[in-house]
Design a protein around this motif. Structure first.
Motif, mmCIF file in Angstrom:
data_model
loop_
_atom_site.group_PDB
_atom_site.id
_atom_site.type_symbol
_atom_site.label_atom_id
_atom_site.label_comp_id
_atom_site.label_asym_id
_atom_site.label_seq_id
_atom_site.Cartn_x
_atom_site.Cartn_y
_atom_site.Cartn_z
ATOM 1 N N GLN A 216 -2.503 3.320 14.466
ATOM 2 C CA GLN A 216 -1.263 3.378 14.979
ATOM 3 C C GLN A 216 -0.085 3.330 13.877
ATOM 4 O OE1 GLN A 216 -1.681 0.396 17.893
ATOM 5 N NE2 GLN A 216 -2.370 1.995 19.546
ATOM 6 N N ASP A 217 -0.279 2.034 13.201
ATOM 7 C CA ASP A 217 0.806 1.790 11.827
ATOM 8 C C ASP A 217 0.913 3.183 11.230
ATOM 9 O OD1 ASP A 217 1.035 -0.669 12.978
ATOM 10 O OD2 ASP A 217 0.026 -1.536 11.308
ATOM 11 N N ALA A 218 0.016 3.928 10.819
ATOM 12 C CA ALA A 218 -0.139 5.036 9.755
ATOM 13 C C ALA A 218 0.477 6.049 10.595
ATOM 14 C CB ALA A 218 -1.454 5.254 9.420
ATOM 15 N N GLY A 219 0.845 5.949 11.722
ATOM 16 C CA GLY A 219 1.642 7.153 12.518
ATOM 17 C C GLY A 219 0.569 8.042 13.402
ATOM 18 N N LYS A 220 -0.663 7.996 13.625
ATOM 19 C CA LYS A 220 -1.644 8.647 13.930
ATOM 20 C C LYS A 220 -1.357 9.023 15.311
ATOM 21 C CE LYS A 220 -4.241 8.953 10.261
ATOM 22 N NZ LYS A 220 -4.367 9.905 9.388
ATOM 23 N N SER A 221 -1.988 10.117 15.709
ATOM 24 C CA SER A 221 -1.579 10.489 17.465
ATOM 25 C C SER A 221 -2.430 9.375 18.263
ATOM 26 C CB SER A 221 -2.035 11.817 17.660
ATOM 27 O OG SER A 221 -3.352 12.147 17.604
ATOM 28 N N LYS A 222 -2.076 9.446 19.502
ATOM 29 C CA LYS A 222 -3.069 8.771 20.551
ATOM 30 C C LYS A 222 -4.307 9.302 20.498
ATOM 31 C CE LYS A 222 1.005 7.115 23.362
ATOM 32 N NZ LYS A 222 1.336 7.209 24.794
ATOM 33 N N TRP B 37 0.773 -3.090 4.777
ATOM 34 C CA TRP B 37 -0.394 -2.651 4.274
ATOM 35 C C TRP B 37 -0.347 -1.712 3.431
ATOM 36 C CZ3 TRP B 37 -2.205 1.848 5.670
ATOM 37 C CH2 TRP B 37 -1.944 2.288 7.121
ATOM 38 N N LEU B 38 -1.309 -1.398 2.503
ATOM 39 C CA LEU B 38 -1.325 -0.241 1.790
ATOM 40 C C LEU B 38 -2.695 0.250 1.590
ATOM 41 C CD1 LEU B 38 -1.809 -0.226 -1.621
ATOM 42 C CD2 LEU B 38 0.346 -1.281 -1.473
ATOM 43 N N THR B 39 -3.127 1.361 1.493
ATOM 44 C CA THR B 39 -4.428 1.570 0.940
ATOM 45 C C THR B 39 -4.675 2.372 -0.439
ATOM 46 O OG1 THR B 39 -4.526 4.027 1.919
ATOM 47 C CG2 THR B 39 -5.237 2.112 3.437
ATOM 48 N N MET B 40 -5.755 2.187 -0.917
ATOM 49 C CA MET B 40 -5.945 3.057 -2.217
ATOM 50 C C MET B 40 -7.493 3.455 -2.033
ATOM 51 S SD MET B 40 -4.955 -0.412 -4.632
ATOM 52 C CE MET B 40 -5.145 0.397 -6.061
ATOM 53 N N LYS B 41 -7.468 4.633 -2.745
ATOM 54 C CA LYS B 41 -8.953 5.251 -2.818
ATOM 55 C C LYS B 41 -9.799 4.539 -3.678
ATOM 56 C CE LYS B 41 -8.026 9.086 0.144
ATOM 57 N NZ LYS B 41 -8.568 9.168 1.443
ATOM 58 N N THR B 42 -11.263 4.366 -3.258
ATOM 59 C CA THR B 42 -12.099 3.792 -4.224
ATOM 60 C C THR B 42 -12.571 5.047 -4.995
ATOM 61 O OG1 THR B 42 -13.617 4.109 -2.596
ATOM 62 C CG2 THR B 42 -12.424 2.070 -2.620
ATOM 63 N N LYS B 43 -13.700 4.609 -5.799
ATOM 64 C CA LYS B 43 -14.373 5.561 -6.775
ATOM 65 C C LYS B 43 -14.886 7.022 -5.889
ATOM 66 C CE LYS B 43 -17.896 5.882 -10.304
ATOM 67 N NZ LYS B 43 -18.593 5.383 -11.105
ATOM 68 N N ASP C 282 -2.331 5.372 -1.545
ATOM 69 C CA ASP C 282 -2.581 6.545 -0.659
ATOM 70 C C ASP C 282 -2.124 6.602 0.582
ATOM 71 O OD1 ASP C 282 -4.384 8.908 -0.475
ATOM 72 O OD2 ASP C 282 -5.510 7.704 1.146
ATOM 73 N N ALA C 283 -1.707 5.410 1.197
ATOM 74 C CA ALA C 283 -1.133 5.478 2.499
ATOM 75 C C ALA C 283 -0.628 3.879 2.577
ATOM 76 C CB ALA C 283 -2.036 5.730 3.708
ATOM 77 N N VAL C 284 0.551 4.030 3.403
ATOM 78 C CA VAL C 284 1.305 2.807 3.612
ATOM 79 C C VAL C 284 1.691 2.594 5.022
ATOM 80 C CG1 VAL C 284 3.400 1.466 2.881
ATOM 81 C CG2 VAL C 284 2.381 2.777 1.316
ATOM 82 N N CYS C 285 1.703 1.274 5.378
ATOM 83 C CA CYS C 285 1.947 1.021 6.765
ATOM 84 C C CYS C 285 3.406 1.798 7.020
ATOM 85 C CB CYS C 285 2.075 -0.355 7.124
ATOM 86 S SG CYS C 285 2.742 -0.640 8.770
ATOM 87 N N GLN C 286 3.414 2.289 8.193
ATOM 88 C CA GLN C 286 4.880 3.198 8.216
ATOM 89 C C GLN C 286 5.853 2.203 9.321
ATOM 90 O OE1 GLN C 286 6.474 6.029 6.684
ATOM 91 N NE2 GLN C 286 4.760 5.022 5.531
ATOM 92 N N ALA C 287 5.136 1.244 9.862
ATOM 93 C CA ALA C 287 5.722 0.376 10.811
ATOM 94 C C ALA C 287 6.833 -0.762 9.976
ATOM 95 C CB ALA C 287 4.875 -0.447 11.712
#
Length: 168
Positions: free
Chosen positions: A138-144, A86-92, A77-82
């Motif tokens: 921050q790793d995911a590129g979110k704003s301050k 890490w990565l994320t997966m959505k649960t049920k 679902d998401a991956v560390c962009q740095a």
């Protein structure tokens, strides 16, 4: 077969035996299926999709325990962009499960969002502190502003993987 149909099929069909090596592995469905076998690449310890449970079964795999050794299959679902650390997966229930890599020994490509992944290791229920949540944001590129808005720890599922298979 479209990727979304394949992901749905993963939740229902058991996996046939697969071959794996440190570099590549094949994900195969039972012979009765019309879906083609998918190839992929492993990171960390070599793994196959054999015996993987759909991430929708995570709560069943944990039962009443705080952690369990398990092999899961789902969608990145998401991956560390740095660094791809890490990565994320959505649960049920739609919550993200953060997958970190054992001893920080390997990384995954940063462009695997939407791909089918198999993770092998330990699933945990834990409280993630604010500092870690802000770091992940921050790793995911979110704003301050988005990072600063994180002010409470969260109960989450986390996963320490010793191996990851990313389907092509």
């Amino acid at each position: 077969m479209p990727r979304t149909l394949f992901a749905a099929a993963l939740a229902v069909l058991p996996f046939a035996a697969c071959q794996s090596s440190p570099e590549t592995a094949a994900i195969q469905e039972p012979a009765s299926s019309t879906a083609p076998a998918l190839t992929g690449k492993t990171y960390g310890a070599p793994i196959s999709a054999e015996g993987a449970q759909p991430i929708a079964r995570l709560q069943q795999a944990l039962g009443s325990k705080d952690s369990a050794q398990v092999k899961l299959v789902g969608t990145a679902d998401a991956v560390c962009q740095a660094k791809g650390c890490w990565l994320t997966m959505k649960t049920k229930d739609g919550q993200p499960m953060r997958v970190r890599f054992k001893e920080y020994a390997f990384f995954v490509p940063k462009d695997i969002v939407g791909k089918t992944v198999v993770v092998n290791g330990w699933a945990h229920r834990e409280t993630v502190p604010v500092s870690d949540l802000q770091h992940y944001a921050q790793d995911a590129g979110k704003s301050k502003q988005e990072v600063a808005a994180i002010t409470e720890p969260e109960q989450q599922y986390t996963f320490e993987a010793d191996g990851v298979l990313v389907a092509d």
